[in-house]
Write an enzyme that holds these catalytic residues in place. Structure first.
Site, short mmCIF file in Angstrom:
data_model
loop_
_atom_site.label_atom_id
_atom_site.label_comp_id
_atom_site.label_asym_id
_atom_site.label_seq_id
_atom_site.Cartn_x
_atom_site.Cartn_y
_atom_site.Cartn_z
N HIS A 136 30.18 20.94 43.39
CA HIS A 136 31.18 20.82 44.46
C HIS A 136 31.96 22.12 44.67
CE1 HIS A 136 30.39 16.52 44.16
NE2 HIS A 136 30.90 16.44 45.36
N GLY A 137 32.02 22.96 43.65
CA GLY A 137 32.74 24.21 43.86
C GLY A 137 32.83 25.01 42.58
#
Lengths: 473, 510
Positions: free
Chosen positions: A320-321
């Site tokens: 996600h990041g």
């Protein structure tokens, strides 16, 4: 350019749909590929070259894998292809983060080397699709696509290019070869698209403004603001992401391509295990099929099952990041999944107790979104601390910005969004799932569409632009 | 065709209409005027649109939609939902008060606590400028039009009340005190007048940020009846006619389809040849904003051939040219703009022309000062010698700047009391330059010397004789003169100060 951007809605989409429908014969894939590249170029400019290279590289390697005889070379070719995709992802998405942590540990200045890297939009999605394509060929689940244009249309398919769902080639291969364009699909796709857009612009954006107002100054946040912000973000992220998925599915259907469902009322779950069967289904399915099961899944003993879960959710968070907040978020989920397994074993996903949703699942998920939403671990710490600081003298203080946000329309939207917490688990699939062809159903669908179209048109044209959350992943 | 199939086609038609809506609206109605209180985005260059950067494409979208009837309609529907159903409005430029009254949001933001020090300094600048005008007997009036919130205080509830923080009251109190205690006669405070009107229904519109014609007429009569500078013939007890008009906040900002009744006075032009009452000023220039803009017909009818210059609007007379012939200058600004416009008056648009005109008039007034009683401030061992910093003595006489940031500090004698102080100097510049004279004030910001309390004096290449009259309040104050800010040398060969009317004379002119 996101789907709620007026440029997309009122220019790109009508032109694209017209072209794709006009060229729905032999040029169907070509028109989709061309439009997808234009779509990507609109937002990402020169980085479109990277997408084009990914298309060509994965297609070429897929063809070679197909033609290679069984053996070590074929395995090494697959590994090389997977590594190449991951290397692209690692360079563009994680190099700066990793270098930054090395700098912090060793006092170097390595992150400066990567400071100018621009994260290509949707890279996490198209690299994962490329990887799944190669692995499926190697496994023999699917044959390599002989047409570069058709493969390019698949990998760059603009409805799901920048924010998912993650589409597997084997699921859409037949549709790209023979697109299912019909009145039913056109009308159904249009309804689905508008429904998703309504979720995004009416509920997600409104909830997002409340969340932003609450989390504006994490170091000074109160108990009430922390919970209100966390609740608002919980609503925002669901309606944002599921709305985007609805829109992708809707456009895909209008183009004759059926994209699988990505959400199924996740906040109605009783356990986190069940939640992950209903939340971002295409991602959890990808990790299950291409990581969890190859690692041994739950068939190699209890300890290895827990280890596999931890690895999968560590990587889910990182996907996600590139930030510690996302990694902690993934580990947080992984830890609760392990606890569930410890408590109820493999049946954790099949618990039917509504009360569990409210006393366990929702609190855990809401708290986890604090980690996900925070700009730093320290900010997350401030908010989480505030969420248990009920005795603080300023516990019930709310930011001034919230008062301005409390307009009737915003409060109605937020209330509608809050209904997601009390939705029954097994309601039917809504207006688009009912039986097509019945006049009453069609009349209801038309009525709903009229209302939804009016609302989204007003909101898109009259409200400030806001990007999709999943744009960055 | 079955009903079900027809309904599916209808669904597709609705969707298609939605996607093609802006294009169809553009085709039918063409581009519409600016709405929503926003400036329309410019169309970008074609090369930028097809280039790799995404900004131009976003700008293109905005440019099209900003001119779209559909976006204006959408804005109206969006506003109408909250306003008509719930009596509320909350947008960038508009916020609702009690009973559906609408307020222009910037009036609250201008005087909020984050800006309060700057606002107070701006008001100090206005005070200085009125004192400067009075010191030189310069024919100028500063008219202050009211913020709606200052007059319609009882309507500031609900969302508007949250916007109005405690500093609004403090600033307003400061401003009222300043105009009440004004000794210069240059400040015409319409707000105080309207606050005392006992006809609340005649003060402000409900959905517009401006005063009603009745209140505007009261303001005009206040201006026209000024004791020193009567600029026109007051209009007493006129007939009124009622018209429905489009209020600016509701129509232009919120795009709501509402009108509001307004009673306009029937204005008969004055025949100046036949009337016994004659305007004292043959040439009046009025620099104004939208408040006097709403009574231009009254100004034109009841003043003798005024030149009206609406600040910021195109196709207006050139203010500098108009001022060349002016016998009286009237500067009208709404309260919320006083601090930002007068705080930088020598720099901002029309204000720069006003500043230049006042300097020119002040120089003429300075000719009649009591120069025979002047104090020479040049180096020479006198007690009144100025402090020349980063300047050097030239063998041929005079003081020359050395690099940038040269300063001359001097203090008019405190014993000159309430006499205006005249200053004159001889300056030689090697090219066109700008010179600053700062007067310290009771400022709240860190700076002791600010633009608002300064004179910006242009220097031409070669020899310059500059002169001006400062208010009596500068006596005993440490004044700062920056001869030039560039590195180029400027030479001061003479610097004198004198009491305007002589030490033995009255402080007032004959």
């Amino acid at each position: 350019m996101v789907f709620s951007d007026p440029a997309f809605l009122f220019a790109f989409l009508p032109i694209s749909l017209a072209l794709i429908l006009l060229l729905s014969g032999k040029a169907h894939s070509l028109s989709i590929l061309a439009l997808s590249l234009v779509f990507y170029y609109w937002t990402s400019g020169a980085l479109t070259v990277l997408l084009a290279a990914s298309i060509f590289g994965n297609w070429l390697l897929g063809r070679q894998l197909q033609d290679m005889p069984e053996g070590r070379w074929r395995d090494w070719s697959l590994r090389a292809g997977v590594c190449a995709n991951l290397a692209v992802l690692a360079y563009f998405k994680y190099a700066w983060f990793i270098a930054g942590n090395i700098d912090a540990l060793l006092g170097w200045d390595a992150s400066g080397l990567f400071a100018t890297i621009i994260l290509p939009i949707g890279i996490s999605f198209f690299t994962f699709q490329g990887i799944s394509y190669l692995i499926d060929i190697r496994r023999g689940d699917v044959e390599a696509e002989p047409s570069l244009i058709r493969f390019g249309a698949y990998l760059s398919f603009f409805p799901q290019l920048i924010a998912g769902p993650i589409v597997r080639y084997r699921d859409v291969r037949d549709d790209f070869r023979a697109p299912q364009i019909s009145l039913d699909n056109l009308a159904g796709g249009a309804s689905r698209f508008v429904h998703g857009l309504l979720k995004k612009v009416l509920i997600a954006d409104t909830a997002g403004r409340f969340a932003d107002a609450c989390f504006n100054a994490p170091a000074e946040i109160s108990f009430a603001a922390a919970w209100l912000g966390a609740l608002a973000f919980t609503i925002q992220i669901y309606f944002d992401f599921s709305g985007y998925s609805d829109m992708a599915i809707g456009i895909g259907r209008m183009c004759g391509i059926r994209i699988r469902e990505n959400f199924c009322r996740p906040y109605s779950s009783a356990t986190l295990t069940e939640f992950w069967r209903r939340w971002h289904i295409s991602l959890s399915g990808w990790f299950r099929d291409y990581l969890y099961i190859p690692l041994g899944g739950n068939r190699a003993g209890t300890i290895r099952t827990y280890r596999n879960l931890a690895i999968v959710f560590l990587l889910t968070g990182a996907w996600h990041g590139a930030a510690w907040t996302f990694i902690l978020w993934g580990l947080f989920h992984g830890a609760f999944l392990i606890i569930e397994r410890l408590a109820v074993g493999a049946r954790a996903g099949d618990v039917h107790a509504i009360w569990l949703r409210f006393v366990y699942l929702l609190p855990v998920v809401i708290i986890s979104w604090v980690l996900f939403r925070a700009d730093s671990v320290a900010d997350a710490g401030h908010v989480l601390l505030a969420m248990v600081s009920l005795t603080d003298p300023a516990a019930w203080h709310l930011p001034e910005a919230l008062h301005a946000l409390a307009t009737p329309l915003n409060l109605i939207a937020l209330t509608l969004g809050g209904l997601v917490f009390v939705m029954p688990k097994d309601v039917s699939g809504g207006v688009w799932a009912a039986q097509t062809g019945r006049t009453g159903v069609e009349a209801w669908r038309l009525s709903y569409l009229l209302v939804a179209v009016s609302v989204v048109t007003v909101l898109v044209l009259a409200t400030d632009f806001s990007p999709f959350l999943y744009f960055q992943f | 065709m079955s009903a079900s199939r027809l309904l599916r086609r209808a669904r597709l038609a609705v969707f298609s209409l939605c996607l093609l809506g802006p294009a169809l609206a553009w085709a039918v109605t063409g581009p519409v005027e600016s709405f929503g209180g926003r400036r329309q985005a410019e169309f970008p260059e074609v090369a930028d649109v097809i280039g790799p950067g995404a900004e131009a494409r976003a700008q293109l979208t905005d440019a099209v939609l900003d001119r779209s009837w559909l976006r204006r309609t959408a804005l109206g529907l969006r506003s109408g939902f909250d306003f008509f159903l719930f009596g509320q409005a909350d947008q960038d430029n508009a916020v609702s008060g009690l009973d559906g009254w609408l307020f222009y949001r910037p009036q609250f933001e201008a005087w909020n606590c984050e800006a309060v020090d700057q606002v107070r300094d701006g008001l100090e600048a206005l005070r200085f400028q009125s004192e400067f005008a009075a010191a030189g007997d310069l024919p100028v009036l500063f008219a202050i039009a009211p913020n709606k919130a200052s007059v319609e205080r009882d309507r500031v509830g609900g969302r508007a009340a949250r916007e109005m923080d405690a500093c609004y009251d403090q600033v307003e109190a400061d401003l009222r005190r300043m105009t009440r205690e004004d000794q210069t006669g240059r400040l015409v405070d319409h707000t105080a007048l309207l606050q005392n009107l006992d006809s609340p229904e005649r003060r402000f519109y409900r959905y517009d940020t401006h005063w009603r014609p009745w209140a505007a007429l009261e303001a005009f009569n206040q201006l026209a009846g000024h004791p020193v500078y009567p600029s026109g013939l007051p209009l007493e007890h006129p007939q009124f006619e009622t018209v429905r008009q489009r209020p600016d906040i509701a129509r232009r900002i919120l795009a709501l389809p509402v009108t509001e009744a307004a009673e306009y006075p029937v204005v008969s032009p004055v025949n100046w040849d036949e009337t016994e009452e004659r305007a004292r000023f043959a040439s009046i220039v009025v620099s104004h904003d939208s408040f006097y803009g709403s009574i231009r017909d009254i100004l034109e009818a009841r003043m003798a051939a005024p030149v009206l210059v609406h600040q910021g609007l195109p196709e207006m007379p050139d203010l500098s040219e108009a001022l060349a012939e002016a016998d009286l200058l009237i500067v009208e600004r709404v309260e919320r703009h006083l601090h930002d416009q007068f705080g930088r008056w020598a720099e901002v648009g029309g204000e720069a022309a006003i500043h230049a005109w006042l300097l020119e008039r002040s120089a003429l007034a300075a000719r009649r000062c009591a120069w025979d009683e002047a104090l020479d401030l040049m180096p020479g061992g006198t007690a009144a010698e100025a402090d020349f910093r980063r300047m050097e003595n030239l063998p041929a006489g005079g003081m020359q700047t050395r690099g940038s940031n040269a300063r001359i500090h001097f203090t008019p004698p405190a014993e000159w009391g309430d006499a205006p102080v005249c200053v004159r100097a001889s300056v030689t510049a090697t090219r066109d330059e700008q010179s600053w004279v700062f007067v310290p004030g009771a400022l709240l910001s860190d700076a002791r010397y600010v633009n608002g309390r300064s004179l910006h004096i242009p220097l031409e290449e070669g020899a310059n004789e500059i002169a001006f009259v400062l208010p009596a309040s500068v006596a005993g104050e440490n004044l700062r003169w920056d001869p030039v800010r560039s590195n180029r040398p400027v030479t001061v060969t003479a610097l004198e100060i004198a009491p305007r009317f002589g030490r033995s004379a009255s402080s007032q002119p004959d």
